[in-house]
Scaffold this motif. Sequence first.
Motif: not given
Length: 542
Positions: A50-60
Amino acid sequence: MPGGTPQTLRPFLWRAANLYPDTEIVSRTHEGMTRTTYAEYADQVGRLANALDEAGIDDGDRVATVCWNHDRHFETYFAAPSTGAQLHTVNPLLPDEHLQYIVEDAQDRIIFVDPSLAEKVAGAYDEDAFESVEQFVVIGSEVPDVGLPNAVAYDDFVGGQDTEYDWPQLSGETPAGMCYTSGTTGKPKGVEYTQQMLWSHTMAELTPMGMNIADTDVVMPVVPMFHVNAWGMPYATAAAGAKHVYPGPSPDPEDLAHLIEEEGVTITAGVPTVWLGLLEYLEDNEVDLSTLDEIYIGGAAAPESVIRAYDDLGVTVVHAWGMTETSPIGSTATLKGTLEDADYETQLDKRGKQGLVLPGLEFKVVRDDGERIEWDGEDFGELLIRGPWVTTEYHQRPAANEQDFEDDWLRTGDIVTVDEDGYMDIVDRADDVIKSGGEWISTQELENTMMGHDAVSEAAVIGVPHERYQERPVGFVVRREGTELSDDDLEGELSALLDAEFPSFWKPEKYVFIDEVPKTATGKFSKKDLREEYADESLLSE
């Protein structure tokens, strides 16, 4: 109609958390020992995702780690790939210029850093090379004041995040991991791993011909987690539902002995120097190794003396071979059923080789003219290998791709023989084999024999230019601490030892006694450094 879900990593995590929720993950850290369970670990992986998502990390996108072996590092192993991102484990022992090159080449967006390595990363930080990096996440609750820009503590990064995560259904071809070769002959080369590659490598590693990890095992990877995913052991251990033991930063023999005793380690793995060090520690200290069944040795040849010494202690050494390009394990020197009743010396001979390829892989060995060798244990050529977890290209390196791949075959650069039972034996690297008077000399075989002498702790052999014979071997020897033999006496005994096993022209033209054989960033002997310092004709005229 074919069916089924893609081969991905996440089901390994689901199985561990649901079938083995109370099994432990133990870590030695700077702050002391930490303990968690698979159930708690799965919650923490959800928070990190969830933290990675919030940081804007996308596929690839690539998420990098510069960390030692511990549970927080292990959390990134599932969190990043299972969201669709790509985990890039970075070797902190690399020179600054290699670190800069790797980060720039991979275009990492976030880098997780251990507190003890933050100063190293800050020292290598270059605005241009690190242009893609948006944030540094320092493991723990505080950020050391070393000059890392836009840094946040790990506890703050994941704090307040939900443990539940809506995991995407990924394709087996989704990029999941990335490692770089050590760059001993040039700039490091990036190797990408798909979900399916890591899945199939894990399944092969679980077989009896791999590491045979079961849910009753306690597994301690001493090989660094930044070095080709600790040989895949974290994934295989989780898939099996076994207990993890992580030795943390720079463990010494006393640390390893303590962890084996206290945690009941059954399986461990690392390079030969680690296990030589433990043997030396055992000479002066009482250590209970009763739980330890197997040590997997790779990265360099396992000296026969080490295999014998651990046999005497009731611990089986299993020789393994692999490369960054093979994800990494390609073979293990397990004994075939037909060899179980063979005499000890025959078994020892097989166990000292690189062994049998894992189920799922194919190999061939060819001479310079492309003809395949005979499986007679004598004829040798270059090893080519292919399979579901063997890469078929490097990241953004077209010239290297053209040189190192032949259709779907990887040219390993290893010169090998294969015996009648199918056991591979690496006699040298293509770059290290010595051509003397038109004949090939295996530096690795010479080194293994030299390191079998009780007074030798390390030995390396390189080719030195010679006016008449093109090249001649020179041996570099590190004396074992406490030995009373003079240099001349030791040289004489080594010559006699080699005389008994090899043709006379194989014997080193000269011995040089040094304090330590230089190492690569992955702990292997760096013959490149030896050649740069010593390999000129003047050495043999001194």
